[in-house]
Design a protein around this motif. Sequence first.
Motif, PDB file in Angstrom:
ATOM      1  N   ALA A 121       0.836  -1.210   0.000  1.00 35.51           N
ATOM      2  CA  ALA A 121       0.000   0.000   0.000  1.00 35.51           C
ATOM      3  C   ALA A 121       0.868   1.256   0.000  1.00 35.51           C
ATOM      4  O   ALA A 121       0.562   2.238  -0.682  1.00 35.51           O
ATOM      5  CB  ALA A 121      -0.927   0.004   1.214  1.00 35.51           C
ATOM      6  N   ILE A 122       1.952   1.203   0.748  1.00 34.25           N
ATOM      7  CA  ILE A 122       2.844   2.367   0.784  1.00 34.25           C
ATOM      8  C   ILE A 122       3.480   2.566  -0.591  1.00 34.25           C
ATOM      9  O   ILE A 122       3.532   3.678  -1.113  1.00 34.25           O
ATOM     10  CB  ILE A 122       3.926   2.196   1.875  1.00 34.25           C
ATOM     11  CG1 ILE A 122       3.277   2.165   3.272  1.00 34.25           C
ATOM     12  CG2 ILE A 122       4.966   3.308   1.786  1.00 34.25           C
ATOM     13  CD1 ILE A 122       4.225   1.853   4.405  1.00 34.25           C
ATOM     14  N   ALA A 123       3.925   1.471  -1.174  1.00 30.76           N
ATOM     15  CA  ALA A 123       4.539   1.567  -2.504  1.00 30.76           C
ATOM     16  C   ALA A 123       3.549   2.131  -3.507  1.00 30.76           C
ATOM     17  O   ALA A 123       3.885   2.989  -4.326  1.00 30.76           O
ATOM     18  CB  ALA A 123       5.026   0.191  -2.954  1.00 30.76           C
ATOM     19  N   GLU A 124       2.306   1.671  -3.417  1.00 19.72           N
ATOM     20  CA  GLU A 124       1.289   2.177  -4.345  1.00 19.72           C
ATOM     21  C   GLU A 124       1.078   3.674  -4.181  1.00 19.72           C
ATOM     22  O   GLU A 124       0.977   4.415  -5.156  1.00 19.72           O
ATOM     23  CB  GLU A 124      -0.044   1.428  -4.141  1.00 19.72           C
ATOM     24  CG  GLU A 124      -0.067   0.097  -4.863  1.00 19.72           C
ATOM     25  CD  GLU A 124      -1.195  -0.811  -4.402  1.00 19.72           C
ATOM     26  OE1 GLU A 124      -2.156  -0.297  -3.784  1.00 19.72           O
ATOM     27  OE2 GLU A 124      -1.092  -2.029  -4.638  1.00 19.72           O
ATOM     28  N   SER A 125       1.030   4.122  -2.925  1.00 17.32           N
ATOM     29  CA  SER A 125       0.785   5.552  -2.735  1.00 17.32           C
ATOM     30  C   SER A 125       1.973   6.364  -3.258  1.00 17.32           C
ATOM     31  O   SER A 125       1.805   7.461  -3.780  1.00 17.32           O
ATOM     32  CB  SER A 125       0.502   5.863  -1.256  1.00 17.32           C
ATOM     33  OG  SER A 125       1.657   6.292  -0.583  1.00 17.32           O
ATOM     34  N   LEU A 126       3.186   5.787  -3.173  1.00 15.54           N
ATOM     35  CA  LEU A 126       4.354   6.516  -3.670  1.00 15.54           C
ATOM     36  C   LEU A 126       4.424   6.503  -5.197  1.00 15.54           C
ATOM     37  O   LEU A 126       5.064   7.356  -5.812  1.00 15.54           O
ATOM     38  CB  LEU A 126       5.643   5.920  -3.092  1.00 15.54           C
ATOM     39  CG  LEU A 126       5.910   6.216  -1.608  1.00 15.54           C
ATOM     40  CD1 LEU A 126       7.077   5.379  -1.115  1.00 15.54           C
ATOM     41  CD2 LEU A 126       6.172   7.692  -1.379  1.00 15.54           C
ATOM     42  N   CYS A 127       3.785   5.506  -5.789  1.00 16.56           N
ATOM     43  CA  CYS A 127       3.822   5.442  -7.251  1.00 16.56           C
ATOM     44  C   CYS A 127       2.741   6.317  -7.879  1.00 16.56           C
ATOM     45  O   CYS A 127       2.863   6.756  -9.012  1.00 16.56           O
ATOM     46  CB  CYS A 127       3.649   3.999  -7.723  1.00 16.56           C
ATOM     47  SG  CYS A 127       5.141   3.031  -7.429  1.00 16.56           S
ATOM     48  N   ALA A 128       1.679   6.553  -7.102  1.00 12.03           N
ATOM     49  CA  ALA A 128       0.617   7.415  -7.625  1.00 12.03           C
ATOM     50  C   ALA A 128       1.019   8.870  -7.404  1.00 12.03           C
ATOM     51  O   ALA A 128       1.997   9.159  -6.735  1.00 12.03           O
ATOM     52  CB  ALA A 128      -0.691   7.111  -6.914  1.00 12.03           C
ATOM     53  N   GLY A 129       0.280   9.788  -7.939  1.00 10.94           N
ATOM     54  CA  GLY A 129       0.529  11.211  -7.693  1.00 10.94           C
ATOM     55  C   GLY A 129       1.757  11.724  -8.399  1.00 10.94           C
ATOM     56  O   GLY A 129       2.468  10.986  -9.087  1.00 10.94           O
ATOM     57  N   GLU A 130       1.997  13.005  -8.220  1.00 11.19           N
ATOM     58  CA  GLU A 130       3.078  13.674  -8.946  1.00 11.19           C
ATOM     59  C   GLU A 130       4.288  13.923  -8.053  1.00 11.19           C
ATOM     60  O   GLU A 130       5.420  13.701  -8.449  1.00 11.19           O
ATOM     61  CB  GLU A 130       2.588  15.036  -9.451  1.00 11.19           C
ATOM     62  CG  GLU A 130       1.375  14.970 -10.353  1.00 11.19           C
ATOM     63  CD  GLU A 130       1.749  14.504 -11.745  1.00 11.19           C
ATOM     64  OE1 GLU A 130       2.724  15.049 -12.289  1.00 11.19           O
ATOM     65  OE2 GLU A 130       1.088  13.581 -12.262  1.00 11.19           O
ATOM     66  N   GLN A 131       4.016  14.423  -6.851  1.00 13.80           N
ATOM     67  CA  GLN A 131       5.105  14.845  -5.969  1.00 13.80           C
ATOM     68  C   GLN A 131       5.205  13.870  -4.806  1.00 13.80           C
ATOM     69  O   GLN A 131       4.235  13.672  -4.092  1.00 13.80           O
ATOM     70  CB  GLN A 131       4.811  16.249  -5.411  1.00 13.80           C
ATOM     71  CG  GLN A 131       4.644  17.318  -6.446  1.00 13.80           C
ATOM     72  CD  GLN A 131       5.974  17.701  -7.067  1.00 13.80           C
ATOM     73  OE1 GLN A 131       7.015  17.663  -6.400  1.00 13.80           O
ATOM     74  NE2 GLN A 131       5.953  18.040  -8.338  1.00 13.80           N
ATOM     75  N   ARG A 132       6.391  13.291  -4.638  1.00 22.01           N
ATOM     76  CA  ARG A 132       6.542  12.353  -3.534  1.00 22.01           C
ATOM     77  C   ARG A 132       7.876  12.595  -2.856  1.00 22.01           C
ATOM     78  O   ARG A 132       8.809  13.084  -3.487  1.00 22.01           O
ATOM     79  CB  ARG A 132       6.521  10.908  -4.012  1.00 22.01           C
ATOM     80  CG  ARG A 132       5.661  10.712  -5.204  1.00 22.01           C
ATOM     81  CD  ARG A 132       6.267   9.725  -6.182  1.00 22.01           C
ATOM     82  NE  ARG A 132       5.269   9.489  -7.211  1.00 22.01           N
ATOM     83  CZ  ARG A 132       5.360   9.989  -8.445  1.00 22.01           C
ATOM     84  NH1 ARG A 132       6.411  10.701  -8.800  1.00 22.01           N
ATOM     85  NH2 ARG A 132       4.420   9.769  -9.306  1.00 22.01           N
ATOM     86  N   ALA A 133       7.951  12.193  -1.624  1.00 17.64           N
ATOM     87  CA  ALA A 133       9.232  12.300  -0.921  1.00 17.64           C
ATOM     88  C   ALA A 133       9.391  11.129   0.028  1.00 17.64           C
ATOM     89  O   ALA A 133       8.423  10.638   0.594  1.00 17.64           O
ATOM     90  CB  ALA A 133       9.297  13.612  -0.155  1.00 17.64           C
ATOM     91  N   ILE A 134      10.637  10.692   0.158  1.00 20.79           N
ATOM     92  CA  ILE A 134      10.979   9.651   1.113  1.00 20.79           C
ATOM     93  C   ILE A 134      12.010  10.274   2.031  1.00 20.79           C
ATOM     94  O   ILE A 134      13.071  10.713   1.557  1.00 20.79           O
ATOM     95  CB  ILE A 134      11.565   8.414   0.398  1.00 20.79           C
ATOM     96  CG1 ILE A 134      10.492   7.812  -0.506  1.00 20.79           C
ATOM     97  CG2 ILE A 134      12.059   7.390   1.395  1.00 20.79           C
ATOM     98  CD1 ILE A 134      10.905   7.689  -1.926  1.00 20.79           C
ATOM     99  N   VAL A 135      11.680  10.385   3.291  1.00 22.98           N
ATOM    100  CA  VAL A 135      12.636  11.033   4.194  1.00 22.98           C
ATOM    101  C   VAL A 135      13.033  10.108   5.328  1.00 22.98           C
ATOM    102  O   VAL A 135      12.227   9.361   5.877  1.00 22.98           O
ATOM    103  CB  VAL A 135      12.103  12.367   4.766  1.00 22.98           C
ATOM    104  CG1 VAL A 135      12.166  13.469   3.737  1.00 22.98           C
ATOM    105  CG2 VAL A 135      10.711  12.207   5.299  1.00 22.98           C
ATOM    106  N   LEU A 136      14.311  10.170   5.666  1.00 24.07           N
ATOM    107  CA  LEU A 136      14.867   9.334   6.716  1.00 24.07           C
ATOM    108  C   LEU A 136      14.995  10.166   7.983  1.00 24.07           C
ATOM    109  O   LEU A 136      15.530  11.268   7.968  1.00 24.07           O
ATOM    110  CB  LEU A 136      16.232   8.796   6.277  1.00 24.07           C
ATOM    111  CG  LEU A 136      16.150   7.905   5.026  1.00 24.07           C
ATOM    112  CD1 LEU A 136      17.500   7.795   4.330  1.00 24.07           C
ATOM    113  CD2 LEU A 136      15.635   6.525   5.387  1.00 24.07           C
TER     114      LEU A 136
END
Lengths: 778, 157, 443
Positions: free
Chosen positions: A462-477
Motif C-alpha cells: 500500500a505504501i509503494a502504491e501511494s508513492l507510485c501514484a501522484g506527482e510529488q513524492r518524498a521519502i525522508v529518513l
Amino acid sequence: MLDIEIDGKPAQVPAGSTIMDAAELVGAYIPHFCYHKKLSIAANCRMCLVQVEKAPKPMPACATPVTAGMKVFTHSEMAVNAQKGVMEFLLINHPLDCPICDQGGECQLQDLAVGYGSSASRYQEAKRVVFHKDVGPLVSMQEMSRCIHCTRCVRFGQEIAGVMELGMANRNMHSEIQTFVGRSVDSELSGNMIDLCPVGALTSKPFRYSARSWELSRRKSVSPHDSLGANLTIQVKGNRVMRVLPRENEAVNECWISDKERFSYEGLNSSERLQKPMIRVDGALREVDWNVALDYVSHALKDIAKTHGGEAIAALGSAHSTLEELHLLQKLTRGLGSGSVDFRNRRRDFSADGKLAGTPWLGLKLSEIKDLDAALVVGSFLRKDHPLFAQRLRQLAKKSGQVSLISVTGDDPLINLHGQLTVAPDQLANALAGVVKAAAALKNEVCPAGLEALTPCATSQAIAESLCAGEQRAIVLGNVAEQSAQAAQLHALAAELARLTGGRLGFIGDAANSVGGYVAKALPDATALNAYEMFEKPRQGYVLLGVEPELDCHNPQQAIAALKQAALVVMLTPFKHQAALDYADVLLPTAPFTETSGTFVNCEGRVQSFNGVVRPLGEARPGWKVLRVLGNVLGLAGFDYESSEQVRDEIVAPDSEFVGGLSNAIDGVAFSLSAAAGGLQRIAEVPIYFADPLVRRSEALQKTRDAQAPSARLNASTLAQLGIAEGSQVRVRQGQGEALLTARADESVPMGCVRVAAAHATTAALADMFGTINVERA
Amino acid sequence: MLTPESLKRIDREIAKYPPEQKQSAIMAALAIAQEQQGWLSPEGIEAVANYLGMAPMAAYEVASFYNMYDLKPVGKYKLTVCTNLPCMLSGGVDAGEYLKQKLGIDFNETTADGKFTLKQGECMGACGDAPVMLVNNRRMCSSMLPEQIDKLLAEFE
Amino acid sequence: MAILGALNPMLTVGLDGDKAWHLADYVKRGGYTALNKVLAGEKMTQDDVIGVVKKSVLRGRGGAGFPTGLKWSFMPRAFPGDKYVVCNSDEGEPGTFKDRDILLFNPHAVIEGMIIAGYAMGAARGYNYIHGEVWEVYLRFEEALAEARAAGFLGKNIVGSGFDFELFAHHGFGAYICGEETALLESIEGKKGQPRFKPPFPASYGLYGKPTTINNTETFAAVPLIINGGADAYLEAGKANNGGTKLFSVSGHVNKPGNYEIPLGTPFSTLLEMAGGMRGGRALKACIPGGSSSPVLPGSIMMDCTMDYDSISKAGSMLGSGAVIVMDETTCMVRALERLSFFYYEESCGQCTPCREGTNWLYKIVHRIEQGQGRADDLDLLGSITTNIMGRTICALGDAASMPVQSFVKHFRDEFAYHIEHKKCLVPPDVQRAGSGFFKATV
Ligand SMILES: Cc1cc2nc3c(=O)[nH]c(=O)nc-3n(C[C@H](O)[C@H](O)[C@H](O)COP(=O)(O)O)c2cc1C
Ligand code: SF4
Ligand code: FES
C-alpha cells in the motif's frame, strides 16, 4: 479575480477570498479576535462585523466570501456600531484590571477596547467568575475569567497540534475552556496557544509576572534545537533572556515554535552555567583565568601530538554547535595533525562515508511539503523528534497527501497515516526493502539485487502504491534511520525507492546544524576515526565542543570509559555538568546560542545567521572566539578572524540563502537482507526534553509528562515471555553497564524489543542505542 | 467499564451512521453509559470516547452541552419539571414549588436518602399537558396537579 | 391524545390516538399511495415532485415559513456522492408540541414524506432528529421505521423502482438550540450543537459536509397529502401564499390546551373557541402566536388576526411554529418575560459573543426588574442591548431572544414601568397563582 471595493478603494481579489482576506490584501484593518489565518473560521467573536452594500445586517468579514462588485465598508456607521456593540459585550464580563494582567501591553482586547470601548460601563450586574485551572508546567490557565471564548486554543489543538486537549465545555455564558477532568496539556506544541490567546487567559507559566511586555527588548534569533531552524524572537530585559516567541517565517516555522524552542531558555539561566574556565589540579577542578586555561590546553595538546602523534587526539562537536564553531573545531584538529573529528555523535553506522555525492539534506524545501501527494518517513519519533516538521505532514495528510511511516515503535504521530509499519530496529531495512521491492514490481522493473528473498507485506504494498501514484513524492529518513546500525542500507534503499517512484529523497537531520556540520567539514578523514570509533579505540586527548558524552553519544558506556582513560579531556561547554567533573580535565565556558553570533544551516540547507541577544554570562565566551584564540595560542596558521562572519564567509559564499553541494546520492552500497539478530533488542528514543544540553536544564520542561524518567517498555507478550510483571523493577544490562527501571506494558513496542530511552542519567551507563540488551527481574 | 450489553446497544447506534462517522453515535452512547451507571462519570465518558475513537475532551464537550446528561450522581428518581412560560401559565412553576416542599429540597438538589433529585427543565414539547414532568429522562408525566404528584411520589415509595 | 380538534383536516384525518398509528392503519387511510404514485404508478421525475410541492405553496412548518419546494430545488441533485434529507423533530420552541403528536399518531406520514423528499433530491439517506425529552416518541418512530423497512418502503429498490433510501432516528438529549438546522447537523455529527455560520448553506455543505435538506416534521408529513390530492387542492385548503392546513399548539390560559388542525387563514377567534375559550372566562390579555420567539401581541390585536403567515406578520409578529401561547389577565408580563429570558440565556449555545453575553445580560436585567430591583433606565438599556444582539449573531437565537424583550416592553411598557417604580407587580401574586389553576382556587 473579482473586482470589489473596500472603503471606496477598488481592489482585485482572488475568487474564494473572504472579506478579511481582501482587507488584508488592500491593507485595511478589520478588528478581530477569533479569526486566525492558520485556523479554521469560527466567526464566533463577531468583532469583525462590517457593512456590505445591500446587506440588511452587518456581516462577519472573516467568514463572508467576497462576490463580484461587492462594496464593503469597514468603518461606516453600521460597521462601527456593530463593532462597538460587540466590544461592549466582550467587556461586560471581562475583568477591567489591565494594569495587573500579565497580558497588559500586548493584549488585543485592550488595544481594541481603547478604540471602541466607552469609558463607563453600562453593565451593573455581577461579573462572571471562572475558576483557574492547572494544566501543567507550561501553560498557565490562572486567569480564565479573562477568556473571551474565541476558541482559538481549541481549534489550534484540533487542527495544528492534532490533539484536542482543550475544549469548550458547557454552554451559554457558562462555557469554559478546560481539559478533560483537569488533565494536563501535553502537546509538544502547546505554547503556541499562549500566542494565539488574544487576551490574558492563557499565559506562559514560566514567564508570568516576571516582566511587563514594554520593558522587554525584542531580538531576532534562530532555534538551536531541531533541524527545522525555527525563527525566534527573543525578549530580553537587562542582560537576561525573559521569553522566547516565534518569529514568523512562512517558509520555515510559519508562525509556530515547539515548546522545546519556547521554554528551553530557562536553561540559559541555569545554576549549572559555567562562568569561569576550570582546570583539574591535584585531582579537582579549579577555576582559573582564561589565559592560564588556554595555555594549559595548548601545552597539553601539543604534548600529546608530540608524544603519541596527532591521531591520538580526537575532537567531537555537536550538531547543535554553530557552523563557525564546527569549522574552527575541525580546522584546529587538523592543525594538530589529527583527522579524527566528527559531530554525528549519535550515529552507529558510518559505512556510507566516502560514498556520498554531497551534503545530505531534506531533499526538498519545507514549504514544498504541502504540495506532496505522498510522503514516506522512515525511522522517526516524528512528533518528539521534529514537532514542526510533523505538523507540516499533519496538514498535508489532512489535505490530500498520503503520509506513511515505517518506524520502530507504533507511537501515534497524530497524523492521519496512510500506512504504518512498526518493526524491530534490526528489521527496519528489511521493512523498507519490502516497499522498494513492491515499488519495483509496480514499475515493472526487475527486483533489485539482494532483495529476491523478500515478500512485501500488504502495508508495504500500500505504501509503494501511494508513492507510485501522484506527482510529488518524498521519502525522508528520520533520526532513527540515521542512528541505526543499518543507516547505509536504509540510505541506499531509500535512494532506490526514490529512483523507482520518481520521488525525492531526504534526511530530516537530528539537530539545528546537521547539515551545517557537513558544510563545515567537521567530518573524519577517510583513514581517521569517526564519532563512534574515537571512543571505541580510546585516544589520549579529546576536545569536546558542546557535547555531554554520557547523554549525547550512541554508546555512552564506551564514551565514558574512553574519556576516563584519556590523558586530556577538554570540554568547551556552557554548563558545569556534574558527570564531567569525573573525567574532564579542562572546562572552558562557552556561550550558548543567545550569547554568541553564529550560523545554523537547517535541513533544507537554509543559511540562518544570528547575533547574540545578550552578553555572555560571567567569563563565558563565544565558542568560535575560544577556538580562534586557542588556534592562536597553538600557533596554528589561519586563525586570525575578526568576526564570526569572517569565519562563516570562509565556508559559505557571502549572502547565500542556501548552501551549495547538497545531494543525497549514494553509490556503492549493495543491498542485503538482514537476519533477525536474536535476543532482546533495545529501542532508544531521545526524549524530547533531554535531547540537548540546553533543554535538559529547563525547569519547566523538566516538569512535563514528556520529561518523566524513562521506564523499560515492552509489549505485553514480550513481558510475559520474560516472566516480568508490569510495574515491577527490572535490571536492564548492556555490556558492563546496567540500569534499574520500572517495566511498563506498551503495545506500541514491537515484539522482542525493549524501549529504553537514551539521553537520560538513569540510562547513561548503557551501551548502543539499538543493540541487544538484557532485561531481568531486579 | 462499559458492559457487553451496553456495548451491544452502542454498536446498534453506530450502525445508523456511515462507517467513518462513528462519532455520530456519541449522544446515544453517552446516554447508554449514563443508564448503565445511573450518571455519567468521567470514566464513562472516557470509555465512550475511546470506543468511538474520539478525544475524551470532545466527548466531554458533548456531555456537558446537553442538559439531560448528569455529570454528577443523581437520586434514584430524577424529576425534571418544566417551568417554561407555557407550562408556567398552567401550573408548571407551582408544581416545582410543590415538589420542593414535599421533598424538602431545592432545584438541583438530591434528598438525603438519595432517592430524589429535582431539576428545573426547559420546554419538553408537551406544553399542552402542563404541568409536565420527566422521570429519569424517559418517562413523561402529564397534567401533574397536586393529586397526580402525590400519586407519583407514592408509587416511588 | 392531544390532537383535540380540527377544521377541514388533512393531516389528522382518520387518526385515532394511539390506536391507529401502525403501518397497516396508515395504509388503510391511504398511506404510501403517494410513494407508489411517485415511484411506480406515475413514475414522477424529480422535477415533477419538486414542481408539485412548489405549486402547493407549502411553507416550512418549523418556524421560518420558507417555501419548501423552493428549498428542495436548491439541492445540487446531480452532485455525485452522498446527499441527505434530515427531519427536524427537535421541537423545543416553548409552546410547540405538534411534532410530538404527528410522530406518535401518524409516524408513517413523516416517513413517507421523507422518502419522497429523498427521491426528489437524490438523497439515499435520511435522519430524523427527535427531541430529547420525548423518549416515547423516539421509540414509536423506531418501531414505525422497522415496519416500513419490513414492508420494503425503506431499503433497497423501494417498490421496485430501483430507488434506495434508508432512514434512521437520532435522539437528542436536551438542547433547544439543536432545533436550529445547522446546530442539528453538528449534533448528528456527534458534536456540541453549535450552529454554523452560513453561507455555506446546508444545501451545499450539510451533514458530513454533504448536500443536505432539512425540513420540519409537519412539513414532511404534508408531502404525501400534496402528492395525493394535488398541489391545487392543498393550496386551496389554505389561502393564497399560505397553502394547506396547519397544526396549532394552543397552550396557556385556555380551557382545552392541545393541538388543533385548521386551514391557514382561519380566524384566531375560531381557534380560541376550538380550544375551549379562555380559562375561567377571563379576558385575553396577550398572545404569543408562533412560539416563544415570536413577538407577543396584545389580545385586542390578536383577535383581529387570521392564523396564517401573512396576517400574523402584518400584525407585527410571526406564525413561527404555530405555537399559540395564550395569556389572560392573571399574567404578570414581567414575570412572563423573565421566564422567557431565562430560557434564552440558558439555551444560548455560548459560541457567539452577542448572544452568549447579551442573553445573560437581558435576563439579569429583567430578573432584577421582576425582583423589584429595576432602575429607571433599564427599559432603554434593554432596548439598546437587543439592538446590539439582533442581526449580529451566528444563528437566529439572538433574534429569538431579543424579540420577546422588545415586544413585551413595547406593548406592556406601563406594566414594566410600574414594576420598576413600585418594586412590585401590577397583578397581585395571589391572582397570578390562581391563574395557573394548579391549586384549586378561583378568581
Ligand atoms: C433557535 C432556533 C430553534 C429552532 N427550533 C426548531 C425546531 O424545534 N423545529 C423546527 O422544525 N425548526 C426549528 N428551527 C428552524 C430550523 O432552523 C429550520 O428553519 C427548519 O427546521 C426548517 O424546516 P422547514 O422549512 O420545514 O420549516 C429553529 C430555528 C432556530 C434559530
Ligand atoms: S446566536 Fe446564540 S445560539 Fe446562535 S450561534 Fe450564537 S451563541 Fe449560539
Ligand atoms: S474574527 Fe470574524 S467573527 Fe471573530
